[in-house]
Write an enzyme that holds these catalytic residues in place. Sequence first.
Site, short mmCIF file in Angstrom:
data_model
loop_
_atom_site.label_atom_id
_atom_site.label_comp_id
_atom_site.label_asym_id
_atom_site.label_seq_id
_atom_site.Cartn_x
_atom_site.Cartn_y
_atom_site.Cartn_z
N LYS A 1 -13.06 -8.47 -6.21
CA LYS A 1 -13.20 -8.95 -4.85
C LYS A 1 -15.13 -9.56 -4.97
O LYS A 1 -16.03 -8.95 -5.21
CB LYS A 1 -13.68 -7.77 -3.71
N LYS B 1 0.35 -0.80 0.05
CA LYS B 1 0.24 0.06 0.09
C LYS B 1 1.12 1.22 0.08
O LYS B 1 1.94 1.27 0.78
CB LYS B 1 -0.94 -0.01 1.05
#
Length: 330
Positions: A217, A113
């Site tokens: 997802k 990230k």
Amino acid sequence: MTLPPDRVFTDGPLAGLEAWAVMIPMQLRYRRLRERRAVLLRGPGGWGEFSPFDEYRGLVAARWLASALESALERLPTPVRDRIPVNVTVPPVPALLAAALVRDSGCGTAKVKVAEAGQAFDQDLSRVAAVREALGERGFLRLDVNGAWGVDEAETRLRRLEEFDLQYVEQPCATLPELAELRRRTEIPIAADESIRSGASPEQIVTSQAADILVMKVQPMGGVTRLLEWASRTGLAVVPSSALETSVGLAAGLAAAAALPELPYACGLATSSLLAGDVVRRPLAPEGGEIHLRRPTPAPELLERWRPSGDVACEMISRTEEAAALLHCL
């Protein structure tokens, strides 16, 4: 030991399902969350998870609920593989901790990230460098920007990051036109994530030429079946990933990954360690960089351990009912 559910639904699309609310603290900061809230539904097909983030309401939340209902009511697709390669997810933590997370994971792929609010780009560079060193030259390194960069900024920063041999960069810019423009300026493959969840259709992704890879997802897509259908319509490589679920939700992600005809990239499903606990006795966690396909059942004592206060549980159940009222609009 048995634990009574927080609610047994008697009518509407939830009729016959039992629901337990859970709230689990985060082990490491991720998306600025302190805890992860989920409503677990049990039905004739097994267990499903409804855990939209707080900012997701209306039809967006209804899509997450559709996924939970599919898992609780229906039979999941037949798998074509029983072991799923996964990446370790590295939150916006200091470089030394980032390297330790990678080494301890046993994974040969890491997703880092970057562009966290309040952090400087030099911190991103240090974290990425530490992860590359921990992975070694043969490991695969990918970045997740969460749409935080403009096109010019992304081009400049990716040039600085090219030396780390990036496998791809996930959602470097917020919109499809921006991703398409950046894709013309860089040789690093571009993956779309938030663009898919913001309402783009498979046809828009393909015609815009904005992405090489799709990060998908299960909950935001509306279920395993919808994810597989969506993937087949684009023809692009798909990376099934987690929405920070418990192992109940992760099991649906694994089911999607197991059913895809091709799985060229490690999946983002090794996130159970980001939570301080789980609802199953043996969480879905990687062994040697893979998670074996299985569908664990929540343990009563863990449902009890992570049960929130009565007011919070009622609020979570009410949100589930609100989403159910919108399912007919999907």
